[in-house]
Design a protein around this motif. Structure first.
Motif, PDB file in Angstrom:
ATOM      1  N   ILE A 264     -47.996  49.253  -0.365  1.00 52.49           N
ATOM      2  CA  ILE A 264     -48.824  48.267  -1.064  1.00 52.49           C
ATOM      3  C   ILE A 264     -49.593  47.413  -0.063  1.00 52.49           C
ATOM      4  O   ILE A 264     -50.765  47.079  -0.276  1.00 52.49           O
ATOM      5  CB  ILE A 264     -47.945  47.398  -1.989  1.00 52.49           C
ATOM      6  CG1 ILE A 264     -47.432  48.252  -3.161  1.00 52.49           C
ATOM      7  CG2 ILE A 264     -48.713  46.180  -2.502  1.00 52.49           C
ATOM      8  CD1 ILE A 264     -46.310  47.616  -3.955  1.00 52.49           C
ATOM      9  N   SER A 268     -53.612  47.796  -1.464  1.00 54.44           N
ATOM     10  CA  SER A 268     -53.172  46.987  -2.607  1.00 54.44           C
ATOM     11  C   SER A 268     -53.586  47.589  -3.943  1.00 54.44           C
ATOM     12  O   SER A 268     -53.191  47.093  -4.997  1.00 54.44           O
ATOM     13  CB  SER A 268     -53.719  45.565  -2.490  1.00 54.44           C
ATOM     14  OG  SER A 268     -55.134  45.585  -2.504  1.00 54.44           O
ATOM     15  N   TYR A 274     -46.633  50.422  -6.705  1.00 51.02           N
ATOM     16  CA  TYR A 274     -46.186  49.320  -7.564  1.00 51.02           C
ATOM     17  C   TYR A 274     -45.193  49.830  -8.604  1.00 51.02           C
ATOM     18  O   TYR A 274     -44.160  49.204  -8.872  1.00 51.02           O
ATOM     19  CB  TYR A 274     -47.379  48.695  -8.297  1.00 51.02           C
ATOM     20  CG  TYR A 274     -48.298  47.855  -7.448  1.00 51.02           C
ATOM     21  CD1 TYR A 274     -47.978  46.534  -7.132  1.00 51.02           C
ATOM     22  CD2 TYR A 274     -49.504  48.362  -6.985  1.00 51.02           C
ATOM     23  CE1 TYR A 274     -48.844  45.752  -6.371  1.00 51.02           C
ATOM     24  CE2 TYR A 274     -50.371  47.585  -6.218  1.00 51.02           C
ATOM     25  CZ  TYR A 274     -50.031  46.283  -5.914  1.00 51.02           C
ATOM     26  OH  TYR A 274     -50.878  45.509  -5.166  1.00 51.02           O
ATOM     27  N   LYS A 297     -48.760  43.117 -12.116  1.00 55.55           N
ATOM     28  CA  LYS A 297     -49.938  43.579 -11.381  1.00 55.55           C
ATOM     29  C   LYS A 297     -50.432  44.914 -11.936  1.00 55.55           C
ATOM     30  O   LYS A 297     -51.636  45.165 -12.017  1.00 55.55           O
ATOM     31  CB  LYS A 297     -49.612  43.707  -9.894  1.00 55.55           C
ATOM     32  CG  LYS A 297     -49.475  42.352  -9.195  1.00 55.55           C
ATOM     33  CD  LYS A 297     -49.064  42.509  -7.744  1.00 55.55           C
ATOM     34  CE  LYS A 297     -48.882  41.144  -7.086  1.00 55.55           C
ATOM     35  NZ  LYS A 297     -48.384  41.263  -5.699  1.00 55.55           N
TER      36      LYS A 297
END
Length: 313
Positions: A264, A268, A274, A297
């Protein structure tokens, strides 16, 4: 003389000095196309693409048959996703020289990227008419046939690529992938070891070796090659992610979580990391409060995914 000095300094990697002399060449003769071209090369190397485009265009204005400048312009426009302009300059280079191999080859790659495989094949064949031992054309045909679901022809053309150039890492890599998919693990290993032998910095080679060993439950060599990939390039997200999966399979939850977090940090936007990290925290590690942040997220980036809402609930 100014241009020659510029080329000399460029060869010595003295970029600023080279640039100064190319500008002096341009100032002494405003119609000197080669100075504009060389300034375009320096701008392109710096990723100053708009400046590079202006210099290459100026070089062509001064020398209308400047095929090398046309190719460079085509590549820059293709990188900017301005495909029509890229094709225009590749074709102009061919008009300037119908045997200009690089123009035919880049045109083939452009059509391959547009999934117009029949046209791409035609252009790669034209390259081989000009140079029957152009390894990259065979390699590109191998990839093209793989995409068309013809692994037999794919393998044949990768082999031909290696007959023309025994250091062609892309042919080795794609043969390794082809053999891995066939579960011809020994053959795949031989090909992929050649990749990292000829290019020790090619992280995709280490990553695929890691996947090859992981698929055979050979955890130690799999870990070794994933770690080599991220040692060569700490921002290589795929090997951090694959390391996480490897550790997860071995129930090494802390090591897996650390690897997913590093994936990550490297990218990102890499949603798979994730997801895996959230599930790991939610399940084996029993850290639901920490897991919530990662699923939130995911929901922001994939609002239509019911699964992420389920995990949050």
């Amino acid at each position: 003389a100014f241009n020659a000095l510029g080329l000399l300094y460029k060869k010595q990697n003295k970029e600023i000095l080279a640039e100064n002399y190319f500008k002096k060449a341009m100032a002494s003769d405003s119609n000197f196309a080669y100075a504009y071209y060389n300034l375009g090369n320096i701008a392109s190397q710096r990723n100053e693409n708009d400046a590079a485009i202006k210099y290459y265009a100026k070089a062509i204005e001064k020398k209308p048959d400047y095929k090398e400048a046309m190719i460079e312009l085509g590549v820059l426009y293709e990188n900017k996703k301005q495909i029509n302009l890229a094709e225009k300059f590749y074709r102009r280079a061919i008009i300037a020289d119908s045997n200009f191999l690089l123009a035919w080859y880049d045109l083939g790659l452009l059509y391959e990227n547009k999934y117009l495989y029949d046209s791409a094949e035609k252009y790669f064949r034209k390259v081989l008419q000009i140079n029957p031992r152009y390894s990259q054309a065979f390699s590109s045909l191998g990839y093209l046939y793989d995409q068309k679901g013809r692994p037999d022809l794919s393998e044949k053309h990768y082999m031909q690529a290696l007959q023309c150039d025994s250091t062609n890492i892309y042919a080795y890599y794609n043969l390794g992938l082809l053999y891995k998919n066939r579960k011809q693990y020994s053959d795949a290993e031989k090909m992929l070891l050649q990749v990292v032998h000829f290019n020790p910095g090619y992280v995709y080679g280490y990553n695929l070796l890691g996947l090859l060993y992981k698929e055979q439950n050979q955890y130690a060599p799999a870990e070794k090659y994933f770690l080599l990939a991220v040692e060569k390039n700490p921002g290589f997200v795929y090997s951090w992610y694959n390391l996480g999966l490897l550790y997860k399979e071995q129930e090494k939850s802390e090591a897996a979580a650390s690897s997913f977090k590093k994936a990550i940090a490297a990218d990102s936007t890499y949603l798979f990391a994730y997801d895996e990290l959230g599930l790991l925290l939610l399940g084996p590690m029993n850290k639901p409060a920490e897991a919530v942040g990662f699923f939130e997220k995911l929901v922001k980036q994939q609002p239509d995914s019911g699964r992420h809402y389920y995990n949050l609930a």
